[in-house]
Design a protein around this motif. Structure first.
Motif, PDB file in Angstrom:
ATOM      1  N   GLY A  31       0.798  -1.224   0.000  1.00  0.00           N
ATOM      2  CA  GLY A  31       0.000   0.000   0.000  1.00  0.00           C
ATOM      3  C   GLY A  31       0.822   1.262   0.000  1.00  0.00           C
ATOM      4  N   ALA A  32       2.066   1.182   0.494  1.00  0.00           N
ATOM      5  CA  ALA A  32       2.890   2.383   0.621  1.00  0.00           C
ATOM      6  C   ALA A  32       3.929   2.542  -0.472  1.00  0.00           C
ATOM      7  N   ALA A  33       4.237   1.485  -1.216  1.00  0.00           N
ATOM      8  CA  ALA A  33       5.373   1.490  -2.134  1.00  0.00           C
ATOM      9  C   ALA A  33       5.139   2.347  -3.357  1.00  0.00           C
ATOM     10  N   LYS A  64      -4.370  -7.090  -3.915  1.00  0.00           N
ATOM     11  CA  LYS A  64      -4.093  -8.349  -3.214  1.00  0.00           C
ATOM     12  C   LYS A  64      -3.158  -8.163  -2.024  1.00  0.00           C
ATOM     13  N   GLY A  65      -2.497  -7.010  -1.952  1.00  0.00           N
ATOM     14  CA  GLY A  65      -1.573  -6.763  -0.848  1.00  0.00           C
ATOM     15  C   GLY A  65      -0.274  -7.544  -0.974  1.00  0.00           C
ATOM     16  N   THR A  66       0.202  -7.720  -2.198  1.00  0.00           N
ATOM     17  CA  THR A  66       1.417  -8.512  -2.405  1.00  0.00           C
ATOM     18  C   THR A  66       2.548  -7.658  -2.983  1.00  0.00           C
ATOM     19  N   VAL A  67       3.763  -8.073  -2.670  1.00  0.00           N
ATOM     20  CA  VAL A  67       4.974  -7.424  -3.169  1.00  0.00           C
ATOM     21  C   VAL A  67       5.900  -8.505  -3.711  1.00  0.00           C
ATOM     22  N   ALA A  68       6.536  -8.230  -4.836  1.00  0.00           N
ATOM     23  CA  ALA A  68       7.502  -9.155  -5.416  1.00  0.00           C
ATOM     24  C   ALA A  68       8.888  -8.523  -5.415  1.00  0.00           C
ATOM     25  N   LEU A  69       9.883  -9.349  -5.103  1.00  0.00           N
ATOM     26  CA  LEU A  69      11.281  -8.939  -5.149  1.00  0.00           C
ATOM     27  C   LEU A  69      11.996  -9.774  -6.194  1.00  0.00           C
TER      28      LEU A  69
END
Length: 264
Positions: A31-33, A64-69
């Protein structure tokens, strides 16, 4: 909101020799990125290794509230991170840093990525796509096996041109040489974004200065604390008076206007 969060692994996938994509259930970070920021990741389950590792935010799904690195294994920390599996916990600090600024108009945008430098640029390209803004993307790598995300970028609607140092795919040469070739044969872009090895960014910075093209670059610097206290990531930028000053890549960067960076 606390910048520290304990999240869970959704998926870990090897996408090339030594390259991994790690998907995390991280709604606060998602949400913040903003594109160009990074997460300071605790790679192990203890204080060994002691320091976190800074890893660019590669992709975000806010619904979805997901982050990928997207990262490359280069040492003990990232080797431990590559062992993470579904439902394993990961401790994050962030999002941190200064990200890319979005173009204010519908002008021509070009994006250059060298190797793993595509990691933060993919998030930027997704945001541009969401604004119906199509970019020309230049991907470079030593060889074809190290070209990353070309298919995924095309699926976002952007045009992709590739360059390899050994000529195994696309243009035979560096991505900056490919960039200059296109400059000779197409309309000059209104804005350029770049991320990759220091040598590539140095050359890109010189080209942009000669051609008077505005741009932003994301520096790959070693970071200790990630919050500006240890000064290990200090880099030289112009002071506006013909000299230079030191600025912290983890706070004032990692994204800087290309014309501000002083290359040693």
């Amino acid at each position: 909101m606390s910048l520290i969060s304990e999240v869970k692994v959704l998926k870990q996938e090897a996408i090339g020799p030594g390259y991994y994509r790690l998907d995390l259930d991280a709604p606060a970070a998602a949400g913040a990125a903003v594109p160009g920021q990074f997460l300071h990741v605790r790679c192990g389950n203890s204080l060994d290794p002691l320091l976190r590792r800074p890893i660019s935010i590669h992709d975000v799904d806010r619904e979805k509230g997901t982050v990928a690195l997207l990262y490359r294994v280069v040492g003990r920390g990232t080797a431990l991170l590559a062992q993470k599996r579904k439902d394993d916990p990961v401790n994050l600090l962030g999002p941190l840093g200064n990200g890319f600024s979005m173009p204010e108009s519908s002008g021509e945008v070009w994006v250059l990525a060298g190797g793993i430098g595509v990691a933060p640029l993919y998030f930027l390209l997704r945001e541009l796509s969401g604004l119906n803004h199509r970019a020309a993307v230049f991907l470079g790598a030593p060889a074809s096996k190290q070209l990353l995300c070309a298919r995924e970028i095309k699926e976002l609607g952007h045009a992709v041109a590739t360059a390899t140092d050994d000529g195994s795919e696309g243009f035979f040469g560096t991505v900056t040489a490919l960039f200059e070739f296109f400059l000779q044969n197409r309309i000059k872009p209104d804005r350029v974004y770049g991320c990759g090895p220091r040598g590539m960014l140095k050359e890109l910075g010189h080209i942009l200065k000669r051609k008077s093209i505005p741009g932003e670059i994301s520096l790959e610097e070693r970071m200790g604390c990630g919050v500006g206290a240890c000064l290990s990531c200090a880099c030289r930028t112009g002071d506006g008076k013909g000299g230079f000053r030191y600025r912290r890549a983890c706070v004032e960067g990692p994204v800087f206007p290309a014309g501000e960076v002083v290359w040693e």
